[in-house]
Design a protein around this motif. Sequence first.
Motif, mmCIF file in Angstrom:
data_model
loop_
_atom_site.group_PDB
_atom_site.id
_atom_site.type_symbol
_atom_site.label_atom_id
_atom_site.label_comp_id
_atom_site.label_asym_id
_atom_site.label_seq_id
_atom_site.Cartn_x
_atom_site.Cartn_y
_atom_site.Cartn_z
ATOM 1 N N THR A 151 105.870 79.955 62.635
ATOM 2 C CA THR A 151 106.219 78.771 63.453
ATOM 3 C C THR A 151 107.310 78.238 61.877
ATOM 4 O O THR A 151 107.738 77.495 62.924
ATOM 5 C CB THR A 151 104.474 77.929 62.750
ATOM 6 O OG1 THR A 151 104.292 78.849 63.840
ATOM 7 C CG2 THR A 151 105.403 76.551 63.517
ATOM 8 N N SER A 168 110.997 78.957 62.649
ATOM 9 C CA SER A 168 111.200 78.535 63.664
ATOM 10 C C SER A 168 111.449 77.098 63.802
ATOM 11 O O SER A 168 112.928 76.565 64.194
ATOM 12 C CB SER A 168 110.049 78.815 65.496
ATOM 13 O OG SER A 168 111.532 78.103 66.013
ATOM 14 N N TRP A 169 110.972 76.709 63.112
ATOM 15 C CA TRP A 169 110.688 74.796 62.714
ATOM 16 C C TRP A 169 112.599 74.747 62.391
ATOM 17 O O TRP A 169 112.973 73.604 62.890
ATOM 18 C CB TRP A 169 109.991 74.680 62.020
ATOM 19 C CG TRP A 169 110.001 72.614 62.072
ATOM 20 C CD1 TRP A 169 110.750 71.718 62.647
ATOM 21 C CD2 TRP A 169 110.384 72.569 60.622
ATOM 22 N NE1 TRP A 169 110.344 70.826 62.121
ATOM 23 C CE2 TRP A 169 110.434 70.852 60.709
ATOM 24 C CE3 TRP A 169 109.553 73.038 59.550
ATOM 25 C CZ2 TRP A 169 110.074 70.059 60.031
ATOM 26 C CZ3 TRP A 169 109.857 71.484 58.272
ATOM 27 C CH2 TRP A 169 109.866 70.719 58.618
ATOM 28 N N TYR A 224 115.643 75.668 64.064
ATOM 29 C CA TYR A 224 115.555 74.691 65.035
ATOM 30 C C TYR A 224 116.948 73.162 64.542
ATOM 31 O O TYR A 224 117.622 73.003 65.376
ATOM 32 C CB TYR A 224 114.663 74.309 65.900
ATOM 33 C CG TYR A 224 114.631 73.166 66.588
ATOM 34 C CD1 TYR A 224 115.188 73.094 67.868
ATOM 35 C CD2 TYR A 224 114.039 71.468 66.151
ATOM 36 C CE1 TYR A 224 115.282 71.758 68.810
ATOM 37 C CE2 TYR A 224 114.753 70.617 66.362
ATOM 38 C CZ TYR A 224 114.577 70.786 68.255
ATOM 39 O OH TYR A 224 114.435 69.174 68.955
ATOM 40 N N TYR A 225 116.431 72.749 63.042
ATOM 41 C CA TYR A 225 116.793 71.479 63.215
ATOM 42 C C TYR A 225 118.217 72.077 61.540
ATOM 43 O O TYR A 225 119.151 71.441 61.310
ATOM 44 C CB TYR A 225 116.040 70.624 62.566
ATOM 45 C CG TYR A 225 114.864 70.266 60.808
ATOM 46 C CD1 TYR A 225 116.175 70.861 59.417
ATOM 47 C CD2 TYR A 225 114.230 71.127 60.858
ATOM 48 C CE1 TYR A 225 115.570 71.019 58.888
ATOM 49 C CE2 TYR A 225 113.483 71.984 59.863
ATOM 50 C CZ TYR A 225 113.918 71.422 59.267
ATOM 51 O OH TYR A 225 113.605 72.338 56.923
ATOM 52 N N TRP A 264 115.472 77.926 69.011
ATOM 53 C CA TRP A 264 114.016 77.265 68.184
ATOM 54 C C TRP A 264 114.329 79.437 67.609
ATOM 55 O O TRP A 264 113.138 79.532 67.317
ATOM 56 C CB TRP A 264 112.969 77.139 68.904
ATOM 57 C CG TRP A 264 112.981 77.645 70.402
ATOM 58 C CD1 TRP A 264 113.779 76.914 71.247
ATOM 59 C CD2 TRP A 264 112.607 78.650 70.537
ATOM 60 N NE1 TRP A 264 113.343 77.240 72.698
ATOM 61 C CE2 TRP A 264 112.511 78.619 72.520
ATOM 62 C CE3 TRP A 264 111.461 79.061 70.397
ATOM 63 C CZ2 TRP A 264 111.933 79.602 72.812
ATOM 64 C CZ3 TRP A 264 111.124 80.484 71.092
ATOM 65 C CH2 TRP A 264 110.965 79.823 72.349
ATOM 66 N N TRP A 265 114.820 80.519 68.765
ATOM 67 C CA TRP A 265 114.421 81.107 68.271
ATOM 68 C C TRP A 265 115.201 82.464 68.803
ATOM 69 O O TRP A 265 115.951 81.947 70.361
ATOM 70 C CB TRP A 265 112.809 81.841 68.931
ATOM 71 C CG TRP A 265 112.280 83.204 68.873
ATOM 72 C CD1 TRP A 265 113.110 84.709 69.361
ATOM 73 C CD2 TRP A 265 111.607 83.948 67.632
ATOM 74 N NE1 TRP A 265 112.297 85.766 68.703
ATOM 75 C CE2 TRP A 265 111.726 85.663 67.372
ATOM 76 C CE3 TRP A 265 110.898 83.541 66.316
ATOM 77 C CZ2 TRP A 265 111.191 85.914 66.835
ATOM 78 C CZ3 TRP A 265 110.565 83.933 65.288
ATOM 79 C CH2 TRP A 265 110.711 84.664 65.671
ATOM 80 N N LYS A 308 116.068 67.989 74.619
ATOM 81 C CA LYS A 308 114.726 69.265 74.626
ATOM 82 C C LYS A 308 113.698 68.916 74.612
ATOM 83 O O LYS A 308 112.783 68.005 74.211
ATOM 84 C CB LYS A 308 114.680 69.443 73.112
ATOM 85 C CG LYS A 308 115.777 70.429 72.402
ATOM 86 C CD LYS A 308 116.170 71.808 73.053
ATOM 87 C CE LYS A 308 117.039 72.367 72.929
ATOM 88 N NZ LYS A 308 117.932 73.915 72.927
ATOM 89 N N VAL A 313 109.909 70.646 73.846
ATOM 90 C CA VAL A 313 109.681 71.966 72.105
ATOM 91 C C VAL A 313 108.911 71.867 71.220
ATOM 92 O O VAL A 313 108.851 72.543 69.654
ATOM 93 C CB VAL A 313 111.916 71.840 71.825
ATOM 94 C CG1 VAL A 313 111.721 70.027 70.763
ATOM 95 C CG2 VAL A 313 111.980 73.401 70.893
ATOM 96 N N ARG A 314 108.764 70.392 70.552
ATOM 97 C CA ARG A 314 107.647 70.434 69.679
ATOM 98 C C ARG A 314 106.500 71.153 70.350
ATOM 99 O O ARG A 314 105.250 71.127 68.901
ATOM 100 C CB ARG A 314 107.128 68.532 69.450
ATOM 101 C CG ARG A 314 108.510 67.768 69.173
ATOM 102 C CD ARG A 314 108.807 68.102 67.737
ATOM 103 N NE ARG A 314 110.011 67.772 67.476
ATOM 104 C CZ ARG A 314 110.968 68.229 65.892
ATOM 105 N NH1 ARG A 314 109.426 68.139 64.764
ATOM 106 N NH2 ARG A 314 111.854 67.816 65.948
ATOM 107 N N TRP A 330 106.113 74.776 68.429
ATOM 108 C CA TRP A 330 105.597 74.706 66.837
ATOM 109 C C TRP A 330 104.064 74.193 66.938
ATOM 110 O O TRP A 330 102.997 74.663 65.513
ATOM 111 C CB TRP A 330 106.427 73.985 66.069
ATOM 112 C CG TRP A 330 107.166 74.015 65.797
ATOM 113 C CD1 TRP A 330 107.728 75.874 65.550
ATOM 114 C CD2 TRP A 330 108.420 73.471 66.960
ATOM 115 N NE1 TRP A 330 109.143 75.368 66.371
ATOM 116 C CE2 TRP A 330 109.910 74.706 66.747
ATOM 117 C CE3 TRP A 330 108.365 71.912 66.938
ATOM 118 C CZ2 TRP A 330 111.083 74.216 67.422
ATOM 119 C CZ3 TRP A 330 110.386 71.873 67.010
ATOM 120 C CH2 TRP A 330 111.370 72.870 67.214
#
Length: 653
Positions: free
Chosen positions: A224, A227-228, A231-232, A239-240, A615, A618-619, A622
Motif C-alpha cells: 500500500t 503504491s502511494w 502515485y505522488y 498508482w499501479w 482522481k 483514489v484515496r 490505500w
Amino acid sequence: MIPEIGEFALIIALFLSAVLALVPMYGAATVNELWMSYAKPLAKGQFLFMLISFICLGYAFSQDDFSVIYVAQHSNSQMPIQFKLSAIWGGHEGSLLLWAFILSGWTLAVSLFSRSLPLDMLARVLSVMGIIATGFISFLLVTSSPFLRYLPSFPEDGADLNPLLQDFGLIVHPPMLYMGYVGFSVAFSFAIAALLSGRLDTAWARWSRSWTNIAWAFLGLGITLGSWWAYYELGWGGWWFWDPVENASLMPWLVGTALVHSLAATEKRGVFKSWTLLLAIFAFSLSLLGTFLVRSGVLTSVHAFASDPERGFFILMLLAITMGGSLTLYAFKAPNVKSESNFSWLSREVLLLVNNVFLTVMAVTVLLGTLYPLLIDALGAGKISVGPPYFNAVFVPIMGTMAVAMGISVAVRWRETSTKVVIDKLWLPAAISILCGLIFPFFYGSGFDFRVFIGISVSLWVISTVITEFIGKFRNAQSFSIKLKQLPFSYYGMMLAHIGVAVTAIGITLVSTYSEERDIRMAKGDSVELAGYQFIFQGTHVVKGPNYVADQATIEVLESGTFVVTLHPEKRRYNVKRNMMTEADIDAGLFRDLYVALGEPLNNGEAWAVRVHYKPYVRWLWLGGILMALGGLLTVADKRYRQSKAEPEDAYV
C-alpha cells in the motif's frame, strides 16, 4: 574503525546463525534438551550482533564517512539527515543488510513469544530460521558487504542518492515490505519443523497462525505504501502499473492471503493440512523470488538495485536450495498427512477452498506474466512485453468472482449449512448491492457503465454481507454491550479486512473509470478546465532546497468561481549529479484528488508543459489497504492465539 566493527559483528552473526542452524536441530533429532535449549540464547546473540552491524552502517551514513564505498555511492553531505539514514536501504548492499537484520528480529521474536511451544518444535523452528539467516548473511559477506572501503584514497563527497528515493516513502516503504517478506519465513519454518518432527496435526497451524497474520499485514501495508509513493513521487499520477518488481511483492501477498485462510481451516477443522503446508512453502519461496528479481539485474525498474550476475546467481542458488529442499521433504512426508473430510458442499470449508483456488490462480497469473518475458529473452527468442491489458483481463474477473464467494462465506458455518438459511441471510444484501450498482453510475457519472455497475455491486455485496452477519450476532442477545465484548478480536479483524477489500475495489473501480487528465502548454495567466475545476497558471519562481534548486509553479484552483486551493508543483535539479526530478503537488481529499505536475520548460521558460489530473476516490485504494492490514493485526490481539487449546468450531477466520 566503526565500519570494521560492523563487518566483524556481521561475521559473528554468521557464526551464531550457523550454530543456531545446526546445534538445536541436532538436539531435537537426538532428544537432547541441553542442545535444544541453546536455540533461544543463540537467537538473542544473532540479533544483538546484527543490530550492532546495522547501527555501524547508520553511523557511517550520519557522519558522511565517504571512505565506505556504499556510503559514498548512496549519500552526500548536502542530504538531510533523514534521507542519509534511509539511504541505508537505498541500495543493494544496505537493503540486504536490512533484510538480514529484520530476519534476526523475527527470529528473536519467535524465541521470546513462543513460551507454550514444545521445546523440540521451537528448536526446529529457530534452526530453520538460522539456516535461512546463514544463507543471507553469507550472501552479504561474500558478494555484498556494505562496509568495504575506498583505500588508500576516497572521494571528498558522495555521489548522492537517487532523487526518486529522497522521499518519506523510502523511509517507511521498504521496512514495511521487508517485514512481510521476511515474516513469511516464520510460517515456512513452522511448516518445515512440522514436517521434520512428524507433528502434522493442527497444532503447528495454531502456533504459526498469529505470525503469519502479522507478516501478511506488514506485507499488505508495504505494498500500500509503495503504491502511494509511486502515485505522488513518479509524477504521472498512476498508482499501479504492473511493474515486475511490484508483481514480485504482490505474488507472496496473494499466496499469503490464501495461507491465512487455509491456516484457519486447518486449525479449526483439521482440513487442507497438506495444502496449508504447501502454501507456507510457496509464500516464502515467492518472497525469495522477489528478492532475486530485484537484485539479480534481470529487471530494469525504479525498484531494482543490482546488476551483478554473481549476486543474482547466489540468490538463485538460495532459492533453488530452499524450494528444492523443502519440496523434497514435503514429497516424502506429505503422504502421511491425513485431513478431515466431514463437510458438505455448502460449508465454510468449501468456500475457503474456493477462496484459496482463486488466490492461487491469481498468483500464478501474475507469475506467468512476470517471468514469461524473461524466459523468452533468456532463450534468445526475442523480447516481448506483458503489460496491463493481460493482467487486467485475467486478474479482474477472477477477483470479482472471488469477492462474490467472500460475501457468501460469512453467512455459512463450518461443516454444513442449509441452502434456505443462506438464501434467507443473503437475499437482502444481494438486492441492495445490485440496486445500488445500477443507480450509482447515473448518480455519479453521465450514464450507465457496466464496469462501475459490477465494481460497486460486488464491493457493496461484500460490505453488506459482513454487516448483515454482524447484526445477526445480536438477534438473540440480551445485552448489546455484553455481546459486543464477547465477540473475539479475530471476528472484528475478519470484518475489517473484508471491508478493506471492498473499499479498495471501490477505489479501483471509480478512479479507473472517472479519472480525467490533460497535458497542456501553459504560460502565465493561462487556465484550463477539468472536471468542473479551473486551473490558473500564475507563473514560476526559483526556490532552493537543501541539496537542489527548483522551478516552483503557482497554480490557483477554482470551482464555480470559488477559490479551492493553491498548488505548487516543482521541477527540481539536484546539485551533485544534476538529476532532474518532477515533484507533483496534490490537493488530497476523501472523494477526489487534484493533482498537478510540472513538465519541461517551453520557449526558454516563457511557458511550461503541465499535467493536470482529477482522481476520484483514489484515496480509497490505500484506505482499503490500511483496513486490511489493521484487520490482520487485530486478529493477533485475540487472546485465543495465546492459548494452547484449539478454538471453538464456530469461531471466525
